[in-house]
Scaffold this active site. Structure first.
Site, PDB file in Angstrom:
ATOM      1  N   ASN A   9       0.870  -1.178   0.000  1.00 53.83           N
ATOM      2  CA  ASN A   9       0.000   0.000   0.000  1.00 53.83           C
ATOM      3  C   ASN A   9       0.904   1.224   0.000  1.00 53.83           C
ATOM      4  O   ASN A   9       1.539   1.532   1.002  1.00 53.83           O
ATOM      5  CB  ASN A   9      -0.889  -0.030   1.259  1.00 53.83           C
ATOM      6  CG  ASN A   9      -1.706   1.240   1.412  1.00 53.83           C
ATOM      7  OD1 ASN A   9      -1.782   2.064   0.494  1.00 53.83           O
ATOM      8  ND2 ASN A   9      -2.315   1.408   2.574  1.00 53.83           N
ATOM      9  N   LYS A  11       0.102   4.322  -0.230  1.00 59.57           N
ATOM     10  CA  LYS A  11      -0.464   5.541   0.376  1.00 59.57           C
ATOM     11  C   LYS A  11      -0.215   6.735  -0.563  1.00 59.57           C
ATOM     12  O   LYS A  11      -0.253   6.562  -1.770  1.00 59.57           O
ATOM     13  CB  LYS A  11       0.098   5.743   1.781  1.00 59.57           C
ATOM     14  CG  LYS A  11      -0.011   4.448   2.609  1.00 59.57           C
ATOM     15  CD  LYS A  11       0.330   4.600   4.040  1.00 59.57           C
ATOM     16  CE  LYS A  11       0.159   3.244   4.735  1.00 59.57           C
ATOM     17  NZ  LYS A  11       0.336   3.301   6.168  1.00 59.57           N
ATOM     18  N   HIS A  94      -9.208   1.265   5.371  1.00 59.11           N
ATOM     19  CA  HIS A  94      -7.883   1.464   5.977  1.00 59.11           C
ATOM     20  C   HIS A  94      -8.026   2.433   7.163  1.00 59.11           C
ATOM     21  O   HIS A  94      -8.802   3.385   7.108  1.00 59.11           O
ATOM     22  CB  HIS A  94      -6.902   2.015   4.940  1.00 59.11           C
ATOM     23  CG  HIS A  94      -5.496   1.962   5.431  1.00 59.11           C
ATOM     24  ND1 HIS A  94      -4.985   2.895   6.303  1.00 59.11           N
ATOM     25  CD2 HIS A  94      -4.506   1.057   5.218  1.00 59.11           C
ATOM     26  CE1 HIS A  94      -3.724   2.570   6.595  1.00 59.11           C
ATOM     27  NE2 HIS A  94      -3.415   1.460   5.946  1.00 59.11           N
ATOM     28  N   GLU A  96      -6.290   4.804   8.122  1.00 57.69           N
ATOM     29  CA  GLU A  96      -6.060   6.217   7.789  1.00 57.69           C
ATOM     30  C   GLU A  96      -7.316   6.838   7.188  1.00 57.69           C
ATOM     31  O   GLU A  96      -7.589   8.024   7.373  1.00 57.69           O
ATOM     32  CB  GLU A  96      -4.849   6.342   6.852  1.00 57.69           C
ATOM     33  CG  GLU A  96      -3.552   6.106   7.614  1.00 57.69           C
ATOM     34  CD  GLU A  96      -2.422   5.524   6.798  1.00 57.69           C
ATOM     35  OE1 GLU A  96      -2.485   5.535   5.556  1.00 57.69           O
ATOM     36  OE2 GLU A  96      -1.457   5.027   7.417  1.00 57.69           O
ATOM     37  N   GLU A 166      -4.802  -4.719  10.836  1.00 58.83           N
ATOM     38  CA  GLU A 166      -3.737  -3.716  10.972  1.00 58.83           C
ATOM     39  C   GLU A 166      -3.953  -2.950  12.276  1.00 58.83           C
ATOM     40  O   GLU A 166      -4.732  -1.982  12.305  1.00 58.83           O
ATOM     41  CB  GLU A 166      -3.779  -2.732   9.804  1.00 58.83           C
ATOM     42  CG  GLU A 166      -3.583  -3.370   8.449  1.00 58.83           C
ATOM     43  CD  GLU A 166      -3.072  -2.363   7.424  1.00 58.83           C
ATOM     44  OE1 GLU A 166      -2.040  -2.636   6.819  1.00 58.83           O
ATOM     45  OE2 GLU A 166      -3.687  -1.290   7.268  1.00 58.83           O
ATOM     46  N   GLY A 172       3.215   2.445  10.698  1.00 62.77           N
ATOM     47  CA  GLY A 172       4.167   3.537  10.495  1.00 62.77           C
ATOM     48  C   GLY A 172       4.918   3.923  11.755  1.00 62.77           C
ATOM     49  O   GLY A 172       5.580   4.956  11.800  1.00 62.77           O
ATOM     50  N   SER A 212       4.019  -2.036  10.167  1.00 57.71           N
ATOM     51  CA  SER A 212       5.493  -2.104  10.298  1.00 57.71           C
ATOM     52  C   SER A 212       6.073  -3.460   9.903  1.00 57.71           C
ATOM     53  O   SER A 212       7.025  -3.935  10.533  1.00 57.71           O
ATOM     54  CB  SER A 212       5.937  -1.711  11.711  1.00 57.71           C
ATOM     55  OG  SER A 212       5.537  -0.394  12.000  1.00 57.71           O
TER      56      SER A 212
END
Ligand code: 13P
Length: 249
Positions: A9, A11, A94, A96, A166, A172, A212
């Protein structure tokens, strides 16, 4: 038999030239493997990336789509538009999108229904925040995310779904869930699906881990019996680390 999948991904990283360089290098270094390889570039790179990789075992997927087929929704992209540039799969939910763009379980349910209606496959992301884990609510959060957005679909539509666990606190941050923590949650996710849809569907759905994932920790994660691959952010931006993760499975 469920599939092994490594999905990158990207992003909001990589412009057209950078995407092009990446795929040229990836194609040169790709070895035959049973693992399905997917990459999700930005919308502006989808068509070109699809054209570049169409003769190779690399699936270009999208990072998001709107829940309506068309309409006055400035800035949005529909399933049909994605399909028109060769895209057959999209990432939905996701964290985010949930955190920064306010996507709710209810909206995601609409996106899920829209994807299925358009025969669009999807990677459905779920994950708890650190405060949920610290309060020991992580299993409840995950169960609710599954129930609120996925559990009204019919049995036959599970063929469109890959689940990605996730944990938000591992995205991240450099902090990965331990292989045991990830396995515990993946097993719980599979059991939760089995309780509603039965063992056969639960055993056949691929559940990816994300947060990660790096060449250094990938192998241990993939050794867990309920982890079928990874959704990789940062480490998917470089061919060298992405390939090492593919080789670890
Ligand atoms: P990182 O691998 O950079 O932690 O990102 C994970 C992720 O969000 C993939 O969707």
């Amino acid at each position: 038999m469920r599939k092994k999948i490594i999905a990158g991904n990207w992003k909001m990283f990589k412009d057209l030239a950078e995407a092009n360089d990446f795929f040229k290098e990836l194609i040169e270094n790709l070895h035959e493997s049973k693992t399905e390889i997917m990459v999700a570039p930005s919308f502006t790179n989808l068509w070109h990336s699809f054209q570049t990789t169409r003769d190779y075992p690399i699936e270009i997927i999208a990072q998001n789509m709107h829940e309506e087929n068309y309409g006055a929704f400035t800035g949005e992209i529909s399933a049909e538009m994605l399909k028109s540039v060769g895209i057959q799969r999209v990432i939905l939910g996701h964290s985010e999108r949930r955190l920064f763009f306010g996507e709710t379980d209810e909206q995601l349910k609409k996106k899920v229904n829209c994807a299925i209606h358009n025969e669009m496959h999807f990677i459905f992301c779920i994950g708890e925040e650190l405060k949920d884990r610290n309060a020991n609510h992580h299993f409840t959060v995950i169960k609710n995310q599954l129930k609120n957005s996925l559990f009204e679909i019919s049995e036959k539509d599970w063929k469109y779904i890959v689940v990605a666990y996730e944990p938000v606190w591992a995205i991240g941050t450099g902090e990965t869930a331990s292989p045991e923590q990830a396995q515990e949650m993946h097993q719980f996710i599979r059991k939760t699906i089995a309780n509603v849809y039965g063992n056969e569907i639960a055993e056949n759905v691929s559940i990816l881990y994300g947060g990660s994932v790096k060449p250094e920790n990938a192998k241990q994660l993939f050794q867990q019996s309920d982890i079928d691959g990874a959704l990789v952010g940062g480490a998917s931006l470089k061919v060298s680390s992405f390939i090492k993760i593919i080789q670890a499975i």
